[in-house]
Design a protein around this motif. Structure first.
Motif, PDB file in Angstrom:
ATOM      1  N   TRP A 128       0.860  -1.188   0.000  1.00 30.82           N
ATOM      2  CA  TRP A 128       0.000   0.000   0.000  1.00 30.82           C
ATOM      3  C   TRP A 128       0.898   1.240   0.000  1.00 30.82           C
ATOM      4  CZ3 TRP A 128      -5.218   0.408  -0.448  1.00 30.82           C
ATOM      5  CH2 TRP A 128      -5.974  -0.745  -0.284  1.00 30.82           C
ATOM      6  N   GLU A 129       0.441   2.303  -0.658  1.00 26.57           N
ATOM      7  CA  GLU A 129       1.249   3.523  -0.783  1.00 26.57           C
ATOM      8  C   GLU A 129       1.633   4.139   0.561  1.00 26.57           C
ATOM      9  OE1 GLU A 129       0.312   6.639  -3.671  1.00 26.57           O
ATOM     10  OE2 GLU A 129      -1.165   5.255  -4.521  1.00 26.57           O
ATOM     11  N   ASP A 130       0.799   3.972   1.583  1.00 24.36           N
ATOM     12  CA  ASP A 130       1.091   4.594   2.876  1.00 24.36           C
ATOM     13  C   ASP A 130       2.238   3.916   3.613  1.00 24.36           C
ATOM     14  OD1 ASP A 130      -0.365   2.697   5.218  1.00 24.36           O
ATOM     15  OD2 ASP A 130      -1.228   2.527   3.221  1.00 24.36           O
ATOM     16  N   THR A 133       5.499   5.555   4.400  1.00 25.93           N
ATOM     17  CA  THR A 133       5.488   6.721   5.288  1.00 25.93           C
ATOM     18  C   THR A 133       5.630   6.343   6.760  1.00 25.93           C
ATOM     19  OG1 THR A 133       3.079   6.840   5.630  1.00 25.93           O
ATOM     20  CG2 THR A 133       3.984   7.964   3.668  1.00 25.93           C
ATOM     21  N   TRP A 134       5.278   5.101   7.126  1.00 28.71           N
ATOM     22  CA  TRP A 134       5.331   4.710   8.542  1.00 28.71           C
ATOM     23  C   TRP A 134       6.222   3.506   8.830  1.00 28.71           C
ATOM     24  CZ3 TRP A 134       3.679  -0.220   9.362  1.00 28.71           C
ATOM     25  CH2 TRP A 134       2.748  -0.750   8.472  1.00 28.71           C
ATOM     26  N   PHE A 135       6.520   2.703   7.839  1.00 28.74           N
ATOM     27  CA  PHE A 135       7.298   1.496   8.069  1.00 28.74           C
ATOM     28  C   PHE A 135       8.674   1.765   8.689  1.00 28.74           C
ATOM     29  CE2 PHE A 135       8.660  -2.846   7.327  1.00 28.74           C
ATOM     30  CZ  PHE A 135       7.477  -3.550   7.394  1.00 28.74           C
ATOM     31  N   PRO A 136       9.363   2.822   8.276  1.00 25.51           N
ATOM     32  CA  PRO A 136      10.658   3.120   8.935  1.00 25.51           C
ATOM     33  C   PRO A 136      10.520   3.354  10.445  1.00 25.51           C
ATOM     34  CG  PRO A 136      10.511   4.279   6.854  1.00 25.51           C
ATOM     35  CD  PRO A 136       9.136   3.693   7.122  1.00 25.51           C
ATOM     36  N   GLY A 146      -0.465   7.379  11.926  1.00 20.58           N
ATOM     37  CA  GLY A 146      -0.556   7.818  10.536  1.00 20.58           C
ATOM     38  C   GLY A 146      -1.998   8.067  10.141  1.00 20.58           C
ATOM     39  N   TYR A 147      -2.235   9.189   9.472  1.00 19.58           N
ATOM     40  CA  TYR A 147      -3.569   9.599   9.037  1.00 19.58           C
ATOM     41  C   TYR A 147      -3.554   9.703   7.516  1.00 19.58           C
ATOM     42  CZ  TYR A 147      -3.941  10.876  13.948  1.00 19.58           C
ATOM     43  OH  TYR A 147      -3.945  10.835  15.320  1.00 19.58           O
ATOM     44  N   LEU A 156      -4.158   9.992  -1.391  1.00 16.90           N
ATOM     45  CA  LEU A 156      -4.325  11.399  -1.753  1.00 16.90           C
ATOM     46  C   LEU A 156      -3.610  12.332  -0.780  1.00 16.90           C
ATOM     47  CD1 LEU A 156      -8.130  11.426  -2.662  1.00 16.90           C
ATOM     48  CD2 LEU A 156      -6.161  11.086  -4.200  1.00 16.90           C
ATOM     49  N   ASP A 157      -3.527  11.928   0.493  1.00 19.52           N
ATOM     50  CA  ASP A 157      -2.889  12.772   1.501  1.00 19.52           C
ATOM     51  C   ASP A 157      -2.445  11.903   2.674  1.00 19.52           C
ATOM     52  OD1 ASP A 157      -1.944  15.199   2.551  1.00 19.52           O
ATOM     53  OD2 ASP A 157      -3.842  15.661   3.540  1.00 19.52           O
TER      54      ASP A 157
END
Length: 165
Positions: A128-130, A133-136, A146-147, A156-157
């Protein structure tokens, strides 16, 4: 113009689905799955799924890992939370767990095909694209929230908060 994370009243937001993800990290590797069914089918992720009535997120994470890859995570800690608002109205609150060991040998099931992956070679392009952003933060033991706003499978954001007290 599309919906942004800041447009959502997250304090009063009520998710339709509560779910978990479990990542077992051992010897510089993480246990991932090729998801074979349900939301995210075809993507790489961690074992997980929907929290059942009267089940805690912690218990769900263990149950789903057993069901999907036939192992029991050991030394579990909550690593973060994910909040997803989809443009079609779907809402998901996810609890992310990590464990540093396991009992049993990962096995393929009808839901998932497990594999070990180096923590230095995470296949973000198949996730998934998100996740990027949080895996690190998951890997570095830094609790995160994460939101996200998604339109189907397109992010989208995103806003990720860490060092939360």
């Amino acid at each position: 113009m599309h919906l942004c994370v800041k447009d959502i009243d997250w304090k009063n937001w009520d998710p339709k689905i509560r779910a978990t993800l479990m990542f077992i990290i051992k010897d510089e590797e993480v246990l991932l799955i090729h998801k074979k069914t349900g939301l995210g089918q075809g993507k790489i992720n961690g074992p997980g799924g929907k929290i059942e009535l009267n089940e805690t997120p912690y218990d769900c994470a263990i149950r789903e890992t057993l069901e999907e890859v036939c192992v029991e995570p050991v030394n579990i800690q909550c690593a973060g939370e994910l909040f997803f608002q989809f443009t079609d109205g779907l809402t998901i609150h996810g609890y992310v767990y990590r464990a540093d060991n396991l009992e049993g040998m990962p096995q393929e099931t009808i839901e998932a095909n497990p594999f070990w992956c180096s923590i230095h070679d995470i296949p973000y392009d198949k996730m998934w694209e998100d996740d990027i952003t949080w895996f690190p933060y998951l890997l570095s033991n830094n609790y995160f929230k994460g939101y996200y706003i998604f339109d189907n499978e397109v992010m989208l954001d995103a806003v990720v908060k860490t060092n939360i007290t």
